[in-house]
Scaffold this motif. Structure first.
Motif, PDB file in Angstrom:
ATOM      1  N   LEU A 171     -10.466 -10.962   0.910  1.00 22.45           N
ATOM      2  CA  LEU A 171      -9.615  -9.818   0.540  1.00 22.45           C
ATOM      3  C   LEU A 171      -8.418  -9.629   1.482  1.00 22.45           C
ATOM      4  CD1 LEU A 171     -10.613  -6.349  -0.778  1.00 22.45           C
ATOM      5  CD2 LEU A 171      -9.040  -6.508   1.142  1.00 22.45           C
ATOM      6  N   PRO A 172      -8.595  -9.634   2.823  1.00 20.86           N
ATOM      7  CA  PRO A 172      -7.452  -9.332   3.702  1.00 20.86           C
ATOM      8  C   PRO A 172      -6.254 -10.260   3.502  1.00 20.86           C
ATOM      9  CG  PRO A 172      -9.507  -9.253   4.930  1.00 20.86           C
ATOM     10  CD  PRO A 172      -9.830  -9.842   3.594  1.00 20.86           C
ATOM     11  N   ARG A 173      -6.489 -11.477   3.037  1.00 17.86           N
ATOM     12  CA  ARG A 173      -5.364 -12.400   2.867  1.00 17.86           C
ATOM     13  C   ARG A 173      -4.911 -12.521   1.404  1.00 17.86           C
ATOM     14  NH1 ARG A 173      -9.938 -15.789   4.343  1.00 17.86           N
ATOM     15  NH2 ARG A 173     -10.426 -17.260   2.666  1.00 17.86           N
ATOM     16  N   ASN A 174      -5.346 -11.573   0.572  1.00 17.31           N
ATOM     17  CA  ASN A 174      -4.949 -11.605  -0.844  1.00 17.31           C
ATOM     18  C   ASN A 174      -4.539 -10.228  -1.371  1.00 17.31           C
ATOM     19  OD1 ASN A 174      -5.393 -14.449  -1.959  1.00 17.31           O
ATOM     20  ND2 ASN A 174      -7.292 -14.097  -0.832  1.00 17.31           N
ATOM     21  N   PRO A 175      -3.498  -9.634  -0.779  1.00 16.93           N
ATOM     22  CA  PRO A 175      -3.078  -8.300  -1.249  1.00 16.93           C
ATOM     23  C   PRO A 175      -2.633  -8.278  -2.713  1.00 16.93           C
ATOM     24  CG  PRO A 175      -1.454  -9.251   0.271  1.00 16.93           C
ATOM     25  CD  PRO A 175      -2.671 -10.106   0.339  1.00 16.93           C
ATOM     26  N   GLU A 176      -2.108  -9.397  -3.210  1.00 12.88           N
ATOM     27  CA  GLU A 176      -1.645  -9.428  -4.607  1.00 12.88           C
ATOM     28  C   GLU A 176      -2.815  -9.302  -5.593  1.00 12.88           C
ATOM     29  OE1 GLU A 176       1.277  -9.143  -5.709  1.00 12.88           O
ATOM     30  OE2 GLU A 176       2.693  -9.922  -4.230  1.00 12.88           O
ATOM     31  N   VAL A 177      -3.976  -9.836  -5.206  1.00 16.20           N
ATOM     32  CA  VAL A 177      -5.172  -9.703  -6.066  1.00 16.20           C
ATOM     33  C   VAL A 177      -5.598  -8.235  -6.105  1.00 16.20           C
ATOM     34  CG1 VAL A 177      -7.591 -10.384  -6.408  1.00 16.20           C
ATOM     35  CG2 VAL A 177      -5.925 -12.072  -5.592  1.00 16.20           C
ATOM     36  N   VAL A 178      -5.599  -7.582  -4.937  1.00 16.51           N
ATOM     37  CA  VAL A 178      -5.941  -6.154  -4.877  1.00 16.51           C
ATOM     38  C   VAL A 178      -4.964  -5.354  -5.742  1.00 16.51           C
ATOM     39  CG1 VAL A 178      -6.158  -4.127  -3.374  1.00 16.51           C
ATOM     40  CG2 VAL A 178      -6.949  -6.370  -2.569  1.00 16.51           C
ATOM     41  N   GLU A 227       6.864  -2.482  -4.506  1.00 17.21           N
ATOM     42  CA  GLU A 227       6.983  -2.833  -3.082  1.00 17.21           C
ATOM     43  C   GLU A 227       6.247  -1.834  -2.203  1.00 17.21           C
ATOM     44  OE1 GLU A 227       9.575  -2.716  -5.222  1.00 17.21           O
ATOM     45  OE2 GLU A 227       9.866  -4.898  -5.388  1.00 17.21           O
ATOM     46  N   LYS A 228       6.360  -0.535  -2.542  1.00 22.51           N
ATOM     47  CA  LYS A 228       5.714   0.504  -1.729  1.00 22.51           C
ATOM     48  C   LYS A 228       4.187   0.428  -1.857  1.00 22.51           C
ATOM     49  CE  LYS A 228       9.568   3.781  -1.795  1.00 22.51           C
ATOM     50  NZ  LYS A 228      10.117   4.958  -2.489  1.00 22.51           N
ATOM     51  N   VAL A 229       3.711   0.195  -3.078  1.00 23.21           N
ATOM     52  CA  VAL A 229       2.257   0.053  -3.292  1.00 23.21           C
ATOM     53  C   VAL A 229       1.734  -1.150  -2.507  1.00 23.21           C
ATOM     54  CG1 VAL A 229       0.434  -0.381  -4.990  1.00 23.21           C
ATOM     55  CG2 VAL A 229       2.302   1.159  -5.570  1.00 23.21           C
ATOM     56  N   LEU A 230       2.435  -2.271  -2.610  1.00 20.35           N
ATOM     57  CA  LEU A 230       2.021  -3.481  -1.880  1.00 20.35           C
ATOM     58  C   LEU A 230       2.028  -3.260  -0.371  1.00 20.35           C
ATOM     59  CD1 LEU A 230       3.493  -6.654  -3.618  1.00 20.35           C
ATOM     60  CD2 LEU A 230       1.141  -6.325  -2.842  1.00 20.35           C
ATOM     61  N   GLN A 231       3.003  -2.512   0.092  1.00 16.87           N
ATOM     62  CA  GLN A 231       3.106  -2.221   1.523  1.00 16.87           C
ATOM     63  C   GLN A 231       1.859  -1.463   2.000  1.00 16.87           C
ATOM     64  OE1 GLN A 231       6.685  -0.067   2.357  1.00 16.87           O
ATOM     65  NE2 GLN A 231       6.697  -0.578   4.519  1.00 16.87           N
ATOM     66  N   VAL A 232       1.427  -0.463   1.214  1.00 18.22           N
ATOM     67  CA  VAL A 232       0.225   0.317   1.561  1.00 18.22           C
ATOM     68  C   VAL A 232      -1.013  -0.578   1.513  1.00 18.22           C
ATOM     69  CG1 VAL A 232      -1.259   2.242   0.851  1.00 18.22           C
ATOM     70  CG2 VAL A 232       1.219   2.495   0.778  1.00 18.22           C
ATOM     71  N   ILE A 233      -1.080  -1.443   0.498  1.00 22.83           N
ATOM     72  CA  ILE A 233      -2.224  -2.363   0.381  1.00 22.83           C
ATOM     73  C   ILE A 233      -2.276  -3.295   1.587  1.00 22.83           C
ATOM     74  CG2 ILE A 233      -3.175  -4.318  -0.929  1.00 22.83           C
ATOM     75  CD1 ILE A 233      -2.135  -2.888  -3.500  1.00 22.83           C
ATOM     76  N   ILE A 234      -1.138  -3.923   1.926  1.00 24.35           N
ATOM     77  CA  ILE A 234      -1.098  -4.868   3.055  1.00 24.35           C
ATOM     78  C   ILE A 234      -1.501  -4.171   4.357  1.00 24.35           C
ATOM     79  CG2 ILE A 234       0.471  -6.267   4.482  1.00 24.35           C
ATOM     80  CD1 ILE A 234       2.007  -6.852   1.791  1.00 24.35           C
ATOM     81  N   MET A 235      -0.997  -2.947   4.549  1.00 25.33           N
ATOM     82  CA  MET A 235      -1.306  -2.193   5.761  1.00 25.33           C
ATOM     83  C   MET A 235      -2.813  -1.907   5.853  1.00 25.33           C
ATOM     84  SD  MET A 235       0.618   1.290   6.925  1.00 25.33           S
ATOM     85  CE  MET A 235      -0.092   2.278   5.603  1.00 25.33           C
ATOM     86  N   ASN A 236      -3.430  -1.559   4.710  1.00 30.80           N
ATOM     87  CA  ASN A 236      -4.849  -1.201   4.714  1.00 30.80           C
ATOM     88  C   ASN A 236      -5.775  -2.402   4.616  1.00 30.80           C
ATOM     89  OD1 ASN A 236      -5.200   1.879   4.805  1.00 30.80           O
ATOM     90  ND2 ASN A 236      -3.522   1.597   3.360  1.00 30.80           N
TER      91      ASN A 236
END
Length: 252
Positions: A171-178, A227-236
């Motif tokens: 999961l941590p290396r696949n933010p696009e899947v999340v 972009e903002k949603v992905l940013q929150v996902i990557i951060m978390n």
């Protein structure tokens, strides 16, 4: 990949041979790891979308899913379906930075199979009502539909296993899947209490609950952008520890 992409120009035997080779390769963890490190600058033969700087792993996922969709509409071969999905199950724990397009295609595959499953369920219920008036004819039709429903149940379960393996091991290396799962989370809801899927969907909802709560905690002025949603996902993703996830044994 190009030969598989051009499946309509191949014989069924040629398609099977290509898929068996990929299935064998996918049983090697070093192969599964290395395909995500190899970046393909462009894929000129892929016509549906421009693919630039795509990893070979993402390209494999996209092409295998496309083969499943082609098979659904043309060949309707259960073995071909199962081989494609089994290859993806083997690849899943090793997925690294799956592209946005490949992630979307994976969730769309579940949606497409679920719509087919729901149509079959409606048809079976109709045939069972018909059987009350004409038992000889109605029961036979209902049995055929139930058999096909069972096949689609297996397909849906395999897609859930693929998503589960990515979320459990990578999961941590696949933010696009999340992101893809969050964006289309409504497609999983009707199957939440299905006896064959409930355990697998528990993990997906553990992930959804975690990231949805993090999104809710971020007060936004104006609309959420991709972009903002992905940013929150990557951060978390960095703080994700996998608590509450039920680990399944890796499938070979």
């Amino acid at each position: 990949m190009e030969a598989l992409y051009n499946a309509p120009k191949r014989t069924p035997n040629q398609i099977y041979m290509l898929l068996i080779i990929l299935l064998i390769l996918s049983q090697d963890s070093s192969f599964n790891a290395s395909i995500h490190k190899l970046i393909v600058p462009s894929v000129p033969w892929y016509k549906e979308r421009l693919l630039h700087q795509t990893s070979l792993g993402s390209l494999m996922v996209i092409t295998l899913i496309r083969t499943v969709q082609y098979n659904l509409s043309k060949l309707r071969d259960v073995y071909l379906h199962t081989t494609c999905l089994a290859t993806l199950v083997n690849m899943a724990p090793h997925v690294h930075r799956l592209s946005a397009y490949a992630s979307q295609r994976l969730v769309s595959l579940f949606d497409m199979l679920s719509r087919k499953y729901n149509k079959l369920a409606e048809m079976r219920d109709k045939q069972m009502r018909l059987a009350k008036g004409n038992p000889f004819e109605g029961n036979g039709l209902a049995d055929d539909t139930s058999t096909e429903m069972h096949i689609y149940t297996d397909f849906l379960r395999l897609v859930l296993e693929i998503l589960n393996a990515i979320l459990t091991y990578a999961l941590p290396r696949n933010p696009e899947v999340v992101y893809a799962i969050m964006h289309r989370q409504e497609v999983f809801q009707p199957f939440r209490n299905h006896p064959r899927f409930s355990e697998l969907l528990e993990n997906i909802y553990t992930v959804l609950d975690f990231f949805n709560s993090r999104m809710d905690a971020q007060r936004m002025d104006g609309e959420w952008s991709v972009e903002k949603v992905l940013q929150v996902i990557i951060m978390n993703c960095r703080s994700w520890r996998g608590e509450g996830m039920k680990v399944k044994k890796e499938k070979k």
